[in-house]
Write a protein that holds these residues in place. Structure first.
Motif, PDB file in Angstrom:
ATOM      1  N   GLY A 100      -5.510   8.663   1.587  1.00  0.00           N
ATOM      2  CA  GLY A 100      -6.759   9.283   2.005  1.00  0.00           C
ATOM      3  C   GLY A 100      -6.513  10.524   2.834  1.00  0.00           C
ATOM      4  O   GLY A 100      -6.993  10.629   3.969  1.00  0.00           O
ATOM      5  N   THR A 101      -5.760  11.481   2.275  1.00  0.00           N
ATOM      6  CA  THR A 101      -5.505  12.714   3.030  1.00  0.00           C
ATOM      7  C   THR A 101      -6.797  13.484   3.298  1.00  0.00           C
ATOM      8  O   THR A 101      -6.982  14.051   4.382  1.00  0.00           O
ATOM      9  N   ASN A 102      -7.697  13.486   2.316  1.00  0.00           N
ATOM     10  CA  ASN A 102      -8.964  14.207   2.503  1.00  0.00           C
ATOM     11  C   ASN A 102      -9.806  13.557   3.585  1.00  0.00           C
ATOM     12  O   ASN A 102     -10.361  14.249   4.451  1.00  0.00           O
ATOM     13  N   VAL A 103      -9.931  12.221   3.537  1.00  0.00           N
ATOM     14  CA  VAL A 103     -10.783  11.560   4.535  1.00  0.00           C
ATOM     15  C   VAL A 103     -10.180  11.696   5.928  1.00  0.00           C
ATOM     16  O   VAL A 103     -10.899  11.842   6.925  1.00  0.00           O
ATOM     17  N   THR A 104      -8.837  11.673   6.014  1.00  0.00           N
ATOM     18  CA  THR A 104      -8.200  11.836   7.320  1.00  0.00           C
ATOM     19  C   THR A 104      -8.411  13.254   7.846  1.00  0.00           C
ATOM     20  O   THR A 104      -8.720  13.458   9.022  1.00  0.00           O
ATOM     21  N   ALA A 105      -8.256  14.238   6.963  1.00  0.00           N
ATOM     22  CA  ALA A 105      -8.461  15.624   7.384  1.00  0.00           C
ATOM     23  C   ALA A 105      -9.887  15.861   7.862  1.00  0.00           C
ATOM     24  O   ALA A 105     -10.131  16.681   8.758  1.00  0.00           O
ATOM     25  N   LYS A 106     -10.828  15.130   7.284  1.00  0.00           N
ATOM     26  CA  LYS A 106     -12.233  15.272   7.659  1.00  0.00           C
ATOM     27  C   LYS A 106     -12.654  14.308   8.764  1.00  0.00           C
ATOM     28  O   LYS A 106     -13.802  14.339   9.214  1.00  0.00           O
ATOM     29  N   GLY A 107     -11.767  13.423   9.181  1.00  0.00           N
ATOM     30  CA  GLY A 107     -12.098  12.445  10.219  1.00  0.00           C
ATOM     31  C   GLY A 107     -12.991  11.324   9.729  1.00  0.00           C
ATOM     32  O   GLY A 107     -13.668  10.678  10.524  1.00  0.00           O
ATOM     33  N   LEU A 108     -12.991  11.075   8.415  1.00  0.00           N
ATOM     34  CA  LEU A 108     -13.827  10.020   7.831  1.00  0.00           C
ATOM     35  C   LEU A 108     -13.089   8.687   7.829  1.00  0.00           C
ATOM     36  O   LEU A 108     -11.870   8.638   8.019  1.00  0.00           O
ATOM     37  N   PRO A 109     -13.775   7.572   7.580  1.00  0.00           N
ATOM     38  CA  PRO A 109     -13.143   6.248   7.681  1.00  0.00           C
ATOM     39  C   PRO A 109     -12.096   5.971   6.619  1.00  0.00           C
ATOM     40  O   PRO A 109     -12.087   6.562   5.539  1.00  0.00           O
ATOM     41  N   ASN A 110     -11.205   5.026   6.964  1.00  0.00           N
ATOM     42  CA  ASN A 110     -10.265   4.376   6.046  1.00  0.00           C
ATOM     43  C   ASN A 110      -9.088   5.228   5.598  1.00  0.00           C
ATOM     44  O   ASN A 110      -8.528   4.999   4.527  1.00  0.00           O
ATOM     45  N   GLY A 111      -8.646   6.153   6.433  1.00  0.00           N
ATOM     46  CA  GLY A 111      -7.346   6.768   6.215  1.00  0.00           C
ATOM     47  C   GLY A 111      -6.278   5.851   6.799  1.00  0.00           C
ATOM     48  O   GLY A 111      -6.461   5.284   7.874  1.00  0.00           O
ATOM     49  N   LEU A 112      -5.172   5.676   6.091  1.00  0.00           N
ATOM     50  CA  LEU A 112      -4.121   4.799   6.607  1.00  0.00           C
ATOM     51  C   LEU A 112      -2.763   5.173   6.043  1.00  0.00           C
ATOM     52  O   LEU A 112      -2.660   5.874   5.038  1.00  0.00           O
ATOM     53  N   ALA A 113      -1.711   4.694   6.713  1.00  0.00           N
ATOM     54  CA  ALA A 113      -0.328   4.838   6.254  1.00  0.00           C
ATOM     55  C   ALA A 113       0.098   3.505   5.658  1.00  0.00           C
ATOM     56  O   ALA A 113      -0.123   2.451   6.264  1.00  0.00           O
ATOM     57  N   VAL A 114       0.725   3.551   4.458  1.00  0.00           N
ATOM     58  CA  VAL A 114       1.025   2.327   3.718  1.00  0.00           C
ATOM     59  C   VAL A 114       2.453   2.345   3.186  1.00  0.00           C
ATOM     60  O   VAL A 114       2.942   3.389   2.735  1.00  0.00           O
ATOM     61  N   ILE A 115       3.095   1.169   3.184  1.00  0.00           N
ATOM     62  CA  ILE A 115       4.417   1.035   2.585  1.00  0.00           C
ATOM     63  C   ILE A 115       4.628  -0.393   2.121  1.00  0.00           C
ATOM     64  O   ILE A 115       4.067  -1.335   2.703  1.00  0.00           O
ATOM     65  N   ALA A 116       5.403  -0.567   1.066  1.00  0.00           N
ATOM     66  CA  ALA A 116       5.839  -1.885   0.610  1.00  0.00           C
ATOM     67  C   ALA A 116       7.323  -1.810   0.291  1.00  0.00           C
ATOM     68  O   ALA A 116       7.787  -0.822  -0.295  1.00  0.00           O
ATOM     69  N   LEU A 117       8.070  -2.856   0.661  1.00  0.00           N
ATOM     70  CA  LEU A 117       9.490  -2.971   0.365  1.00  0.00           C
ATOM     71  C   LEU A 117       9.731  -4.265  -0.398  1.00  0.00           C
ATOM     72  O   LEU A 117       9.077  -5.279  -0.130  1.00  0.00           O
ATOM     73  N   SER A 118      10.683  -4.233  -1.325  1.00  0.00           N
ATOM     74  CA  SER A 118      11.071  -5.449  -2.037  1.00  0.00           C
ATOM     75  C   SER A 118      12.558  -5.387  -2.334  1.00  0.00           C
ATOM     76  O   SER A 118      13.201  -4.342  -2.157  1.00  0.00           O
ATOM     77  N   GLU A 119      13.114  -6.513  -2.821  1.00  0.00           N
ATOM     78  CA  GLU A 119      14.470  -6.450  -3.350  1.00  0.00           C
ATOM     79  C   GLU A 119      14.476  -5.548  -4.579  1.00  0.00           C
ATOM     80  O   GLU A 119      13.424  -5.224  -5.131  1.00  0.00           O
ATOM     81  N   LYS A 120      15.655  -5.139  -5.049  1.00  0.00           N
ATOM     82  CA  LYS A 120      15.760  -4.247  -6.200  1.00  0.00           C
ATOM     83  C   LYS A 120      15.022  -4.847  -7.396  1.00  0.00           C
ATOM     84  O   LYS A 120      15.173  -6.018  -7.730  1.00  0.00           O
ATOM     85  N   GLY A 121      14.190  -4.017  -8.030  1.00  0.00           N
ATOM     86  CA  GLY A 121      13.425  -4.462  -9.187  1.00  0.00           C
ATOM     87  C   GLY A 121      12.165  -5.214  -8.846  1.00  0.00           C
ATOM     88  O   GLY A 121      11.462  -5.676  -9.748  1.00  0.00           O
ATOM     89  N   GLY A 122      11.853  -5.310  -7.570  1.00  0.00           N
ATOM     90  CA  GLY A 122      10.700  -6.112  -7.147  1.00  0.00           C
ATOM     91  C   GLY A 122       9.377  -5.383  -7.139  1.00  0.00           C
ATOM     92  O   GLY A 122       8.334  -5.988  -6.897  1.00  0.00           O
ATOM     93  N   LEU A 123       9.395  -4.059  -7.397  1.00  0.00           N
ATOM     94  CA  LEU A 123       8.170  -3.265  -7.476  1.00  0.00           C
ATOM     95  C   LEU A 123       8.247  -2.415  -8.738  1.00  0.00           C
ATOM     96  O   LEU A 123       9.240  -1.724  -8.970  1.00  0.00           O
ATOM     97  N   MET A 124       7.206  -2.460  -9.543  1.00  0.00           N
ATOM     98  CA  MET A 124       7.207  -1.714 -10.807  1.00  0.00           C
ATOM     99  C   MET A 124       7.217  -0.212 -10.550  1.00  0.00           C
ATOM    100  O   MET A 124       6.489   0.297  -9.690  1.00  0.00           O
ATOM    101  N   HIS A 125       8.048   0.499 -11.301  1.00  0.00           N
ATOM    102  CA  HIS A 125       8.031   1.957 -11.282  1.00  0.00           C
ATOM    103  C   HIS A 125       6.928   2.404 -12.229  1.00  0.00           C
ATOM    104  O   HIS A 125       7.150   2.553 -13.434  1.00  0.00           O
ATOM    105  N   ALA A 126       5.735   2.600 -11.695  1.00  0.00           N
ATOM    106  CA  ALA A 126       4.563   2.906 -12.516  1.00  0.00           C
ATOM    107  C   ALA A 126       4.435   4.400 -12.740  1.00  0.00           C
ATOM    108  O   ALA A 126       4.763   5.205 -11.864  1.00  0.00           O
TER     109      ALA A 126
END
Length: 332
Positions: A100-126
């Motif tokens: 939500g770069t746009n909402v954060t730049a505008k000060g609107l709700p629900n901007g956040l920083a997100v990350i997920a970690l898994s063992e190798k092969g545990g997250l699909m390369h979409a």
């Protein structure tokens, strides 16, 4: 020296990294928040990304970014294939330093920083494309189908939650392509919550009871679908997704990556890992997470961090004293 068993290795991965991963999203949120409301989305994204990269390099990991900000020649920061860290745990990483770069730049709700970690092969390369998505809460998991009519899925969700269809709130991205979907949902009596950006936090809200939303429907970014799958797996919620090929070039990309545009991908397809750590920190205020609140010499953050194998879900409220002379009276 005692050799670790496979099971102990599973739990030690998450025990070692779950709080450190929270520190990564906190750092990205703090950096991005300095540009919140100033109207410059590039500054927001740049600050969050650089902070996240620096903190990832400080972790005890040997990480590869599998969901990032594009290929190396398109995104110089946290690009797909980038290596981070110099430690012992070999992990795949999905990131969205500022969802939500746009909402954060505008000060609107629900901007956040997100990350997920898994063992190798545990997250699909979409592939970086659109994905048709259906996200439902834990009681409805395994009971819906993306191929069913909207009305049928809403009926099942209502039954699973022991309420009437008229009591449901469905989150949908406010896009012209969703006009028919919105009309059909409203025709059942269910209500629609339209959002401008940020379908990861919208999917998170579906998995947490008390947020007032009961499903996410419609199409959004496929990389965000993988992040949502990681969260759903930790929460016991469900995502079903289908990749959308908009042209022949994208179909060729699908063929190269082994993606089937006609297949419905499940939570376990998108996030097959046995060990998954997911963290999100609010940048701007939202229904699920408070945004960064600054005071003289410091700031306060609100984070949701989870581990799949370790079966922990933590909400962390943190006060950061960023300057040596910072003083604050702690309050709830």
């Amino acid at each position: 020296m005692t050799k670790r068993t496979s099971d102990s290795a599973d739990t030690s991965f998450e025990h070692a990294l779950v709080l450190e991963t929270a520190r990564v999203t906190e750092g990205a949120a703090l950096a991005a928040s300095r540009f919140m409301g100033l109207g410059d989305k590039n500054a927001v994204d740049g600050a969050g990304t650089e902070a996240m990269r620096s903190l990832l390099n400080s972790l005890d990991i040997r990480g590869t970014v599998v969901i990032g900000e594009g290929e190396m020649d398109e995104a110089p920061m946290l690009y797909i294939g980038e290596k981070v860290g110099n430690g012992q745990y070999e992990v795949d990483i999905a990131v969205d330093p500022v969802e939500g770069t746009n909402v954060t730049a505008k000060g609107l709700p629900n901007g956040l920083a997100v990350i997920a970690l898994s063992e190798k092969g545990g997250l699909m390369h979409a592939p970086d494309c659109y994905m048709e998505k259906l996200i439902v809460p834990p009681p409805a998991a395994g009971r819906v189908n993306l191929d069913w009519p909207v009305e049928a899925n809403l009926s099942v969700i209502a039954q699973s939650l022991e309420r009437d269809v008229e009591d449901l709130m469905i989150t949908i991205l406010d896009r012209e392509r969703h006009a028919d979907l919105i009309q059909r949902v409203r025709a059942t009596g269910a209500r629609v919550k339209l959002i401008g950006d940020g379908d990861v936090v919208a999917g998170l809200a579906v998995g947490v009871r008390g947020t007032g939303v009961h499903a996410l429907m419609g199409s959004g970014g496929a990389p965000e679908g993988v992040l949502s799958a990681a969260a759903c797996k930790c929460l016991g919620a469900e995502i079903q997704g289908r990749f959308i090929a908009e042209d022949d070039a994208m179909r060729e990309r699908f063929a190269e990556m082994g993606v089937n545009e006609h297949r419905i991908y499940s939570t376990d397809d998108l996030a097959p890992g046995k060990q998954i750590v997911f963290s999100a920190t609010g940048i701007t205020y939202g229904e699920l997470l408070n945004g960064v609140r600054r005071f003289a010499g410091g700031a306060r953050t609100h984070t949701l961090v989870m581990g799949h194998a370790s079966r922990v879900v933590r909400f962390i409220d943190t006060v950061h004293l960023e300057e040596d002379n910072a003083r604050v009276t702690i309050r709830v």
